[in-house]
Design an enzyme around this catalytic site. Structure first.
Site, mmCIF file in Angstrom:
data_model
loop_
_atom_site.group_PDB
_atom_site.id
_atom_site.type_symbol
_atom_site.label_atom_id
_atom_site.label_comp_id
_atom_site.label_asym_id
_atom_site.label_seq_id
_atom_site.Cartn_x
_atom_site.Cartn_y
_atom_site.Cartn_z
ATOM 1 N N ILE A 13 51.123 162.719 49.732
ATOM 2 C CA ILE A 13 52.140 163.270 48.825
ATOM 3 C C ILE A 13 53.542 162.980 49.366
ATOM 4 C CG2 ILE A 13 53.011 165.376 47.710
ATOM 5 C CD1 ILE A 13 50.181 164.556 46.740
ATOM 6 N N CYS A 141 47.587 169.461 41.999
ATOM 7 C CA CYS A 141 47.421 168.387 41.015
ATOM 8 C C CYS A 141 46.667 168.877 39.774
ATOM 9 C CB CYS A 141 46.685 167.205 41.653
ATOM 10 S SG CYS A 141 45.232 167.686 42.613
ATOM 11 N N HIS A 195 40.930 177.381 40.201
ATOM 12 C CA HIS A 195 41.956 176.721 39.390
ATOM 13 C C HIS A 195 42.501 177.620 38.283
ATOM 14 C CE1 HIS A 195 39.311 173.640 41.171
ATOM 15 N NE2 HIS A 195 40.462 173.088 41.488
ATOM 16 N N GLY A 196 41.593 178.388 37.640
ATOM 17 C CA GLY A 196 42.041 179.280 36.555
ATOM 18 C C GLY A 196 43.078 180.287 37.064
ATOM 19 N N HIS A 221 40.750 162.975 39.366
ATOM 20 C CA HIS A 221 39.924 164.066 38.852
ATOM 21 C C HIS A 221 39.732 163.793 37.355
ATOM 22 C CE1 HIS A 221 40.827 166.435 42.438
ATOM 23 N NE2 HIS A 221 42.118 166.449 42.163
HETATM 24 P P1 NAD Z 1 47.950 164.263 53.977
HETATM 25 O O1 NAD Z 1 47.011 164.660 55.053
HETATM 26 O O2 NAD Z 1 47.757 162.969 53.284
HETATM 27 O O3 NAD Z 1 49.441 164.261 54.549
HETATM 28 C C1 NAD Z 1 49.952 165.297 55.328
HETATM 29 C C2 NAD Z 1 50.964 164.731 56.321
HETATM 30 O O4 NAD Z 1 51.503 165.792 57.099
HETATM 31 C C3 NAD Z 1 50.348 163.751 57.303
HETATM 32 O O5 NAD Z 1 51.273 162.690 57.474
HETATM 33 C C4 NAD Z 1 50.193 164.571 58.587
HETATM 34 O O6 NAD Z 1 50.269 163.748 59.738
HETATM 35 C C5 NAD Z 1 51.423 165.455 58.480
HETATM 36 N N1 NAD Z 1 51.357 166.681 59.280
HETATM 37 C C6 NAD Z 1 50.284 167.329 59.782
HETATM 38 N N2 NAD Z 1 50.673 168.436 60.445
HETATM 39 C C7 NAD Z 1 52.025 168.476 60.364
HETATM 40 C C8 NAD Z 1 53.021 169.358 60.854
HETATM 41 N N3 NAD Z 1 52.701 170.425 61.575
HETATM 42 N N4 NAD Z 1 54.310 169.084 60.571
HETATM 43 C C9 NAD Z 1 54.665 167.997 59.839
HETATM 44 N N5 NAD Z 1 53.757 167.122 59.357
HETATM 45 C C10 NAD Z 1 52.453 167.366 59.607
HETATM 46 O O7 NAD Z 1 47.966 165.467 52.941
HETATM 47 P P2 NAD Z 1 48.378 165.400 51.401
HETATM 48 O O8 NAD Z 1 47.188 164.972 50.621
HETATM 49 O O9 NAD Z 1 49.651 164.681 51.252
HETATM 50 O O10 NAD Z 1 48.555 166.954 51.091
HETATM 51 C C11 NAD Z 1 49.758 167.640 51.391
HETATM 52 C C12 NAD Z 1 49.829 168.885 50.535
HETATM 53 O O11 NAD Z 1 49.851 168.501 49.165
HETATM 54 C C13 NAD Z 1 48.665 169.874 50.691
HETATM 55 O O12 NAD Z 1 49.145 171.179 50.469
HETATM 56 C C14 NAD Z 1 47.756 169.480 49.538
HETATM 57 O O13 NAD Z 1 46.913 170.530 49.119
HETATM 58 C C15 NAD Z 1 48.787 169.138 48.482
HETATM 59 N N6 NAD Z 1 48.309 168.245 47.422
HETATM 60 C C16 NAD Z 1 47.508 167.186 47.730
HETATM 61 C C17 NAD Z 1 47.044 166.390 46.708
HETATM 62 C C18 NAD Z 1 46.118 165.240 46.976
HETATM 63 O O14 NAD Z 1 45.259 164.987 46.170
HETATM 64 N N7 NAD Z 1 46.261 164.500 48.053
HETATM 65 C C19 NAD Z 1 47.429 166.639 45.389
HETATM 66 C C20 NAD Z 1 48.313 167.699 45.117
HETATM 67 C C21 NAD Z 1 48.727 168.509 46.156
#
Ligand code: NAD
Length: 341
Positions: A13, A141, A195-196, A221
């Site tokens: 993200i 998402c 989700h709901g 999804h």
């Molecule tokens: P990811 O694991 O791909 O990326 C997270 C990043 O944060 C990585 O670069 C990791 O090295 C870094 N990180 C880890 N610990 C850290 C810290 N203490 N300080 C700073 N950086 C740190 O995760 P993502 O998929 O990008 O998800 C991030 C957030 O977005 C989560 O809350 C997730 O639920 C949400 N999200 C993810 C998706 C998805 O499908 N990937 C969709 C919507 C929301």
């Protein structure tokens, strides 16, 4: 005056949000923070994003890898007008005290609990509620995908009840640690899925039941949605309504996009960065109104990117620099939204 944005966490993200913020004429990226000197850290530097160490004890690891740092995460937080926390689920909660210490408003992602923040956010549904908020959560998402659809239907017809089955991808393409492999899981097996209730953080009075499944897929999804509408309508009218929404892409019948694979291929062919699909992709042929008030449809939600424009809008919403319509238009234009339009 440009808005100075810091991004803490540069993964799936975070890297997309960084590019999307940089594309906005009214925003600039102060820097991005990473925990490890992996390929994404290298890419951040190659893309001229000042890179900050998220964990001070690991500065040496970046030095050893020959990756240049601009500083440590606290400096980034101090120098930013607003921080987008895109760290893994639960880490945002740990970071909250740091944002409070520097009095920097923060946006968190859907992996954090709703009670961590002042407001849960979806641009189409509740933009104005975020103004002045110290801590804002851009919902997940799946919740983003459901909220965009519900907002359009609620405004036009009123909604009595939503029933949605979410067939969820097992992991993102790069998430090598995730399963399931060759399996289909009711997940969670209990009903309703989370989700709901999460959609209720955006629409508190909405009657919604969701069921979740996980399958061994990585691309998107897929939601099967049934909405009981208050006012009567018909299939064509609903289709026209959804086609008029800028973050809903109603897939035209002739395109031959029969699933997530072709949808992603289409996005790549269209020149979208990383093949991202920021919009809900709704199969036009699936839109069906039965008996005047029961709507059915299928939609694909590209989990890696649909929350990206929402984060950009949340920045303007929190800082009060634009209203909903203005912000959504600006974000869409800067990103190049509008598949197939
Ligand atoms: P990811 O694991 O791909 O990326 C997270 C990043 O944060 C990585 O670069 C990791 O090295 C870094 N990180 C880890 N610990 C850290 C810290 N203490 N300080 C700073 N950086 C740190 O995760 P993502 O998929 O990008 O998800 C991030 C957030 O977005 C989560 O809350 C997730 O639920 C949400 N999200 C993810 C998706 C998805 O499908 N990937 C969709 C919507 C929301």
């Amino acid at each position: 005056m440009t808005i100075e944005v810091g991004i803490n966490g540069y993964g799936t993200i975070g890297k997309r949000v960084a590019d999307a913020v940089r594309a906005q004429p009214d925003m600039e990226v102060v820097g991005v923070a990473k925990t490890r000197p992996n390929f994404e850290a290298e890419q951040a530097v190659a893309n001229d994003f000042p890179l900050y160490a998220a964990v001070p004890e690991r500065v040496g690891q970046f030095d050893e890898a020959g990756i240049e740092l601009a500083g440590e995460v606290e400096e980034l937080v101090q120098d930013s007008e607003i921080v987008v926390d895109t760290t893994p689920s639960g880490i945002g909660a740990e970071n909250k005290a740091m944002y409070q210490e520097y009095d920097t408003p923060a946006l968190y992602q859907g992996g954090e609990d709703a009670d961590l923040v002042d407001v849960s956010f979806n641009a189409r549904s509740n933009f104005a509620e975020a103004e002045g908020a110290g801590h804002t959560r851009v919902v997940s998402c799946n919740t983003t995908g459901l909220s965009r659809l519900i907002a359009a239907l609620e405004d036009e017809y009123g909604v009595e009840k939503v029933r949605a089955t979410l067939v969820r991808r097992g992991g993102d393409p790069a998430q090598s640690s995730r399963g399931p492999i060759n399996d289909t899981l009711p997940d969670p097996v209990t009903i309703p899925s989370h989700h709901g209730p999460d959609v209720n953080t955006i629409f508190p009075d909405l009657d919604i039941d969701t069921l979740g499944m996980k399958v061994p897929a990585t691309l998107t999804h897929t939601h099967s949605v049934n909405v009981e509408l208050t006012d009567e309508t018909d299939t064509e009218t609903v289709r026209e309504l959804l086609e008029g929404e800028s973050r809903l892409f109603v897939i035209p019948d002739h395109m031959g996009i029969d699933g997530s694979g072709k949808l992603k291929e289409f996005a790549l062919d269209s020149g979208r960065p990383r093949g991202d699909v920021w919009e809900n992709a709704i199969w036009g042929e699936s839109i069906t109104v039965e008996g005047g008030d029961e709507l059915y449809l299928f939609q694909a939600i590209h989990q890696e990117s649909d929350v990206v424009p929402e984060n950009v809008d949340a920045i303007r919403a929190v800082l009060g620099t634009a209203d909903r319509r203005e912000s959504i238009e600006r974000t869409n234009e800067a990103l190049g939204m509008g598949l197939g339009r």
